[in-house]
Design an enzyme around this catalytic site. Sequence first.
Site, PDB file in Angstrom:
ATOM      1  N   ASP A 133      -6.452  -5.993  -6.378  1.00  0.00           N
ATOM      2  CA  ASP A 133      -6.077  -4.914  -7.290  1.00  0.00           C
ATOM      3  C   ASP A 133      -6.078  -5.369  -8.743  1.00  0.00           C
ATOM      4  OD1 ASP A 133      -5.762  -2.992  -5.368  1.00  0.00           O
ATOM      5  OD2 ASP A 133      -3.590  -3.175  -5.224  1.00  0.00           O
ATOM      6  N   GLN A 159       0.832  -1.206   0.000  1.00  0.00           N
ATOM      7  CA  GLN A 159       0.000   0.000   0.000  1.00  0.00           C
ATOM      8  C   GLN A 159       0.865   1.253   0.000  1.00  0.00           C
ATOM      9  OE1 GLN A 159      -3.391  -0.156  -0.216  1.00  0.00           O
ATOM     10  NE2 GLN A 159      -3.137   2.003  -0.640  1.00  0.00           N
ATOM     11  N   GLU A 189     -10.503   2.068   2.830  1.00  0.00           N
ATOM     12  CA  GLU A 189     -10.655   1.604   1.452  1.00  0.00           C
ATOM     13  C   GLU A 189     -10.466   0.089   1.384  1.00  0.00           C
ATOM     14  OE1 GLU A 189      -8.536   2.461  -2.898  1.00  0.00           O
ATOM     15  OE2 GLU A 189      -7.501   2.984  -1.044  1.00  0.00           O
ATOM     16  N   HIS A 190      -9.346  -0.401   1.906  1.00  0.00           N
ATOM     17  CA  HIS A 190      -9.063  -1.836   1.949  1.00  0.00           C
ATOM     18  C   HIS A 190      -8.967  -2.266   3.412  1.00  0.00           C
ATOM     19  CE1 HIS A 190      -6.972  -0.268  -1.718  1.00  0.00           C
ATOM     20  NE2 HIS A 190      -7.622  -1.262  -2.285  1.00  0.00           N
ATOM     21  N   HIS A 215     -52.851  20.142  -8.544  1.00  0.00           N
ATOM     22  CA  HIS A 215     -52.586  18.711  -8.470  1.00  0.00           C
ATOM     23  C   HIS A 215     -53.876  17.948  -8.168  1.00  0.00           C
ATOM     24  CE1 HIS A 215     -48.433  19.994  -8.264  1.00  0.00           C
ATOM     25  NE2 HIS A 215     -47.992  18.745  -8.150  1.00  0.00           N
ATOM     26  N   HIS A 229       2.332   2.904  -3.206  1.00  0.00           N
ATOM     27  CA  HIS A 229       1.448   3.592  -4.137  1.00  0.00           C
ATOM     28  C   HIS A 229       1.813   5.065  -4.295  1.00  0.00           C
ATOM     29  CE1 HIS A 229      -1.987   1.431  -5.791  1.00  0.00           C
ATOM     30  NE2 HIS A 229      -1.996   0.669  -4.723  1.00  0.00           N
TER      31      HIS A 229
END
Length: 429
Positions: free
Chosen positions: A356, A254, A322-323, A415, A257
């Site tokens: 991924d 991670q 996220e993960h 209406h 990245h």
Amino acid sequence: MKLEKLNAGFTEEEVRRLIAKPLFDRPDIEATVRDIVDRVRRDGDAALFEYTKTFDKIELTPETIKVTPEEFDAAYSLVESEFLGALKQAKERITAFHVRQKENSWFMVEDGAFLGQLIRPVDRAGIYVPGGRAPYPSSVLMNAIPARVAGVEEIMMVVPGAIRAEVLVAAAEVGVTEVYKIGGAQAIAALAFGTESVKKVDVISGPGNIYVTLAKKMVVGYVDIDMLAGPSEVVVVADKTANPTFIAADLLAQAEHDPDATAILITNSENLAEKALAAVKLQLSRLDRRDIAEKSLNDNGRIFIVPSINEGLRLANSIAPEHLELMIENPLEALSSIKHAGAIFLGAYTPEAVGDYVAGPNHILPTGGTARFYSPLSVDTFLKKSSVLNFSKQALGNVADAAITIADSEGFTGHAKSVEYRMDIPEGG
């Protein structure tokens, strides 16, 4: 990596103070992005080409902005057969997963009323694939395959800078319609509003840097978007049974990245925390992207020692990562305790990396705690739903009084009258 001990009963406010980073509140950048978006909307190609020259050092014209068939052919000649085989395997698995997400239109008849939901794809999707530090053919697959499964006819892809052969081959393999050699906020604006050379789209998907994210935020309403994504992140919840080598590898995967990426270990074992930290230091020296990973870990890496795994799961929910990896005994049993996470990886042999690339589920996921309300990119991102109604006079009569009463309560006599007239006048009259 910073080590923190949390006592039982910690609050979400405490957690936010420890790890919170500003995601989208960037007034220093926002003004610049707004200028770019407004100029591209107003001046079209002229502004788009100017920004591309300024930021990407590439001069474009209406004739060179799109990737040509010859450039696609050349890309195939530059990739190895092993890569192409891996890409096709990933494509097959990702497609199989997303096909199961597709919904069908449905209809029902109840008391003479015909009701239903019509599901249709958008006409045109724009997908953003990052350039910069690395090529991302996997992001091409994750964006384009759900759009294709949804039935989108035109998929326009934008990629900043010199486009790598692997990215072009991926685009060709999944049926991307057109590829534009543009990126940044200017590419988002071009997709949202259209220019002389770039077609306007209905949905924009795909992650990018802060300029891309803020541009997506600004064009919502003119187009739809998948989500607002920030730097990538992983949280590993582990107990004493976990392998520290595996934990370290996933934290580093991670961290490599991006310098702003976040890697967090949560454990109830001080012994495991020490072993995992030692493994991180050892493995870090072997990484090609060591400098990036080291900065990420120094700035955003955390090891939280908690009183129990139950408290660790509660902490993970507070972070809403996220993960989320669960390297604990019986991770499947713990699944029911997870409320907020983009993707959940169960067990020692389910690294984030398999998600991924080749597992099948989408890797474009909510970040920065937005898993509380965002979902992964999916087929739904590229679909829209229309309600369908057909009432006979008898069916209208069954609900007329209720409709009139509610309309009157809101002060909308027009209406109410639109229902009354239909009930008072004979059919065909």
